[in-house]
Enzyme design. Structure first.
Site, PDB file in Angstrom:
ATOM      1  N   ASP A  14       0.806  -1.226   0.000  1.00 16.36           N
ATOM      2  CA  ASP A  14       0.000   0.000   0.000  1.00 16.36           C
ATOM      3  C   ASP A  14       0.836   1.271   0.000  1.00 16.36           C
ATOM      4  OD1 ASP A  14      -2.236  -1.775   0.339  1.00 16.36           O
ATOM      5  OD2 ASP A  14      -1.732  -1.841   2.472  1.00 16.36           O
ATOM      6  N   LYS A  17       2.254   2.211  -5.088  1.00 19.53           N
ATOM      7  CA  LYS A  17       2.969   1.755  -6.296  1.00 19.53           C
ATOM      8  C   LYS A  17       2.137   1.969  -7.552  1.00 19.53           C
ATOM      9  CE  LYS A  17       3.276  -2.399  -4.504  1.00 19.53           C
ATOM     10  NZ  LYS A  17       2.937  -2.197  -3.109  1.00 19.53           N
ATOM     11  N   GLY A  18       0.838   1.705  -7.447  1.00 20.17           N
ATOM     12  CA  GLY A  18      -0.041   1.758  -8.616  1.00 20.17           C
ATOM     13  C   GLY A  18       0.070   3.082  -9.346  1.00 20.17           C
ATOM     14  N   GLY A  41      -3.829  -4.734  -4.024  1.00 24.09           N
ATOM     15  CA  GLY A  41      -4.846  -3.729  -4.350  1.00 24.09           C
ATOM     16  C   GLY A  41      -4.149  -2.454  -4.743  1.00 24.09           C
ATOM     17  N   HIS A  42      -4.091  -2.185  -6.035  1.00 21.50           N
ATOM     18  CA  HIS A  42      -3.421  -0.974  -6.498  1.00 21.50           C
ATOM     19  C   HIS A  42      -4.460   0.088  -6.830  1.00 21.50           C
ATOM     20  CE1 HIS A  42       0.311  -3.528  -7.726  1.00 21.50           C
ATOM     21  NE2 HIS A  42       0.225  -3.318  -6.435  1.00 21.50           N
ATOM     22  N   THR A  43      -4.489   1.129  -6.010  1.00 20.93           N
ATOM     23  CA  THR A  43      -5.489   2.174  -6.201  1.00 20.93           C
ATOM     24  C   THR A  43      -4.910   3.288  -7.062  1.00 20.93           C
ATOM     25  OG1 THR A  43      -6.254   1.655  -3.987  1.00 20.93           O
ATOM     26  CG2 THR A  43      -7.111   3.673  -4.962  1.00 20.93           C
ATOM     27  N   GLN A 222       2.344  -6.143  -3.030  1.00 20.28           N
ATOM     28  CA  GLN A 222       2.609  -6.152  -1.583  1.00 20.28           C
ATOM     29  C   GLN A 222       3.881  -5.341  -1.305  1.00 20.28           C
ATOM     30  OE1 GLN A 222       1.850  -9.605  -2.939  1.00 20.28           O
ATOM     31  NE2 GLN A 222      -0.204  -8.855  -2.648  1.00 20.28           N
ATOM     32  N   GLY A 300     -10.795  -3.757   2.771  1.00 17.80           N
ATOM     33  CA  GLY A 300     -11.532  -2.691   3.445  1.00 17.80           C
ATOM     34  C   GLY A 300     -11.216  -2.569   4.928  1.00 17.80           C
ATOM     35  N   ARG A 303      -6.116   0.366   8.191  1.00 15.30           N
ATOM     36  CA  ARG A 303      -4.680   0.100   8.269  1.00 15.30           C
ATOM     37  C   ARG A 303      -4.124   0.650   9.572  1.00 15.30           C
ATOM     38  NH1 ARG A 303      -3.912   2.467   2.298  1.00 15.30           N
ATOM     39  NH2 ARG A 303      -4.612   0.675   1.120  1.00 15.30           N
TER      40      ARG A 303
HETATM   41  P1  IMP Z   1      -2.150 -13.067   2.254  1.00 12.87           P
HETATM   42  O1  IMP Z   1      -1.239 -12.470   1.238  1.00 12.87           O
HETATM   43  O2  IMP Z   1      -3.614 -12.931   1.902  1.00 12.87           O
HETATM   44  O3  IMP Z   1      -1.777 -14.474   2.615  1.00 12.87           O
HETATM   45  O4  IMP Z   1      -1.986 -12.222   3.616  1.00 12.87           O
HETATM   46  C1  IMP Z   1      -0.789 -12.251   4.381  1.00 12.87           C
HETATM   47  C2  IMP Z   1      -0.489 -10.861   4.955  1.00 12.87           C
HETATM   48  O5  IMP Z   1      -0.148  -9.991   3.889  1.00 12.87           O
HETATM   49  C3  IMP Z   1      -1.664 -10.206   5.662  1.00 12.87           C
HETATM   50  O6  IMP Z   1      -1.161  -9.447   6.736  1.00 12.87           O
HETATM   51  C4  IMP Z   1      -2.249  -9.280   4.616  1.00 12.87           C
HETATM   52  O7  IMP Z   1      -2.940  -8.188   5.180  1.00 12.87           O
HETATM   53  C5  IMP Z   1      -0.988  -8.837   3.922  1.00 12.87           C
HETATM   54  N1  IMP Z   1      -1.190  -8.415   2.537  1.00 12.87           N
HETATM   55  C6  IMP Z   1      -1.369  -9.202   1.455  1.00 12.87           C
HETATM   56  N2  IMP Z   1      -1.493  -8.468   0.341  1.00 12.87           N
HETATM   57  C7  IMP Z   1      -1.381  -7.183   0.714  1.00 12.87           C
HETATM   58  C8  IMP Z   1      -1.386  -5.945  -0.010  1.00 12.87           C
HETATM   59  O8  IMP Z   1      -1.478  -5.882  -1.243  1.00 12.87           O
HETATM   60  N3  IMP Z   1      -1.228  -4.816   0.747  1.00 12.87           N
HETATM   61  C9  IMP Z   1      -1.052  -4.864   2.089  1.00 12.87           C
HETATM   62  N4  IMP Z   1      -1.040  -5.990   2.794  1.00 12.87           N
HETATM   63  C10 IMP Z   1      -1.191  -7.141   2.114  1.00 12.87           C
END
Ligand code: IMP
Length: 407
Positions: A14, A17-18, A41-43, A222, A300, A303
């Site tokens: 978050d 990057k997007g 999730g790239h906003t 991520q 949703g 953070r």
């Molecule tokens: P998973 O990737 O769904 O297995 O989640 C593992 C951890 O990575 C959790 O703490 C998620 O909240 C975090 N996480 C996964 N993808 C993202 C992302 O794109 N942004 C922020 N946190 C992420």
């Protein structure tokens, strides 16, 4: 020297990057992802309209840019279909410019069921998208891959065996209902057309592009502190989010990476559970969350917010061989009288802060470094100095034009 750029988040995702990928894609020929899945999730804010991309690379919004999902991803076909349809409805064309590696592992309904039930007891706070279980099957050499959709006769017995195994886990370990095999088969069959349309030997495609000196962006998802090896294990995602993941996840060797742009927010956020040394629980946290709209783009969830952790970033910059930095959401700090940055930890692992003066003025319309208030400039220079890496891009708002390019 190759012209390709790797763009990575240096924190827990978050970082924004997007927007940066989208801006740099304008002058590139391709944007390629190498890890993760629709947990990302790239906003982006384009022409005042907000778009959230989960799987499709941010370059898709530029009609002439080619987009690749590399072998290192795990893909949910319904999620991919949904995203493509929504983007097509807003006028974006995928034909002849979107490629999915046949070696991507597929996320099946059973992976999602296992992820969600298991996280209730393990408490990692996953996105519940089946990411971890899908990567487990990949490493255990039993995954169903995108390319397997080519041969249903060979696929069927492997699928039966795999779903029987998943259902044993669901029923006997977690005491929940099994997922019928037909549900899984129906889902795969319903998305067979994605295979016909987008399946590609992306490693070969990429090799050709590199030889032709095409300008490519490699888009990380991520953040580095969620890396399976280098992150805050076990509170991490299941892929290699750091620079090393690019070579394994796309089949492009390290010498074809020209520059590595590391993206960090001007403060820190994290979704999900796990250690966060500089986390705040006071009114400063509330202010960062409110002004920065700090809500997870995929789930949703609110953070967690805190000050910038330079000590952690120092390690991450090294791991990634970052060649230049981008500082995002600097405008979120506009209202603070003082700003803290962690420059060390004490023996208990608690952060030791350096306090810097705030600027207490709106910088969201500023387009040049020299026009920033002195203390905002000093904040940037302090970070640059500490991390021994130049901050070439500063983002002061969600829109494309709210960006300061320094070099
Ligand atoms: P998973 O990737 O769904 O297995 O989640 C593992 C951890 O990575 C959790 O703490 C998620 O909240 C975090 N996480 C996964 N993808 C993202 C992302 O794109 N942004 C922020 N946190 C992420």
């Amino acid at each position: 020297m190759t012209v390709n750029t790797l763009i990575l988040g240096l924190q827990w995702g978050d970082e924004g990057k997007g927007k940066i990928v989208d801006a740099l894609a304008e002058t590139s020929e391709a944007v390629c992802r190498f890890q993760g899945g629709h947990n990302a999730g790239h906003t982006l804010k384009v022409d005042g309209e907000q778009k959230v991309l989960h799987l499709v690379p941010s370059g898709i919004l530029h009609p002439s840019v080619h987009c690749v999902l590399g072998n290192g991803l795990v893909i949910s076909l319904p999620a991919l279909e949904k995203e493509i349809v929504e983007l097509e409805q807003s006028g974006i064309n995928f034909d002849g410019r979107f490629y999915v590696s046949g070696d991507c592992s597929l996320i099946l309904p059973t992976h999602i069921a296992i992820d969600q039930v298991r996280d209730k007891s393990e408490g990692i706070g996953t996105t519940g998208r089946g990411i971890g279980p899908a990567y487990e099957d990949k490493v255990a050499r039993r995954a169903i891959r995108f390319g397997d959709l080519q041969d249903w006769q060979a696929l069927q017995p492997r699928l039966e065996k795999l779903i029987a195994y998943h259902n044993k886990v669901l029923v006997h370990l977690y005491d929940v209902d099994p997922v019928p095999l037909e549900t899984v088969i129906d889902e795969l069959r319903a998305h067979q057309h994605l295979f016909q349309k987008f399946h590609c030997a992306t490693q070969t495609l990429l090799r050709g592009w590199v030889k032709e000196n095409k300008k490519i962006i490699f888009e990380g998802a991520q953040g580095s502190m969620l890396d399976i090896d280098h992150g805050t294990y076990p509170y991490v995602t299941s892929s290699s989010t750091t620079a090393g993941g690019l070579s394994t996840g796309l089949g492009v060797g390290p010498k074809h990476i020209g520059s590595i742009l590391g993206i960090t927010k001007a403060y820190t956020t994290r979704v999900g559970e796990g250690p966060f040394a500089t986390e705040l629980f006071d009114e400063n946290a509330a202010q960062l969350a409110k002004i920065g709209h700090e809500v997870g783009a995929t789930t949703g969830r609110p953070r967690r917010c805190g000050w910038l952790d330079l000590k952690a970033l120092e390690t991450i910059v090294f791991i990634n061989s970052v060649t230049s930095l981008c500082l995002t959401k600097l405008d979120v700090l506009d209202g603070f009288k003082e700003i803290k940055v962690c420059t060390d930890y004490d023996d208990d692992g608690s952060p030791i802060y350096t306090t810097l003066p705030g600027w207490e003025q709106d910088i969201s319309g500023i387009k040049e470094f020299d026009a920033l208030p002195k203390s905002a400039q000093d904040y940037i220079l302090f970070i640059e100095d500490f991390l021994e890496s130049s901050i070439d891009i500063v983002s002061v708002g969600p829109s494309r034009d709210q960006t300061i390019y320094r070099n």
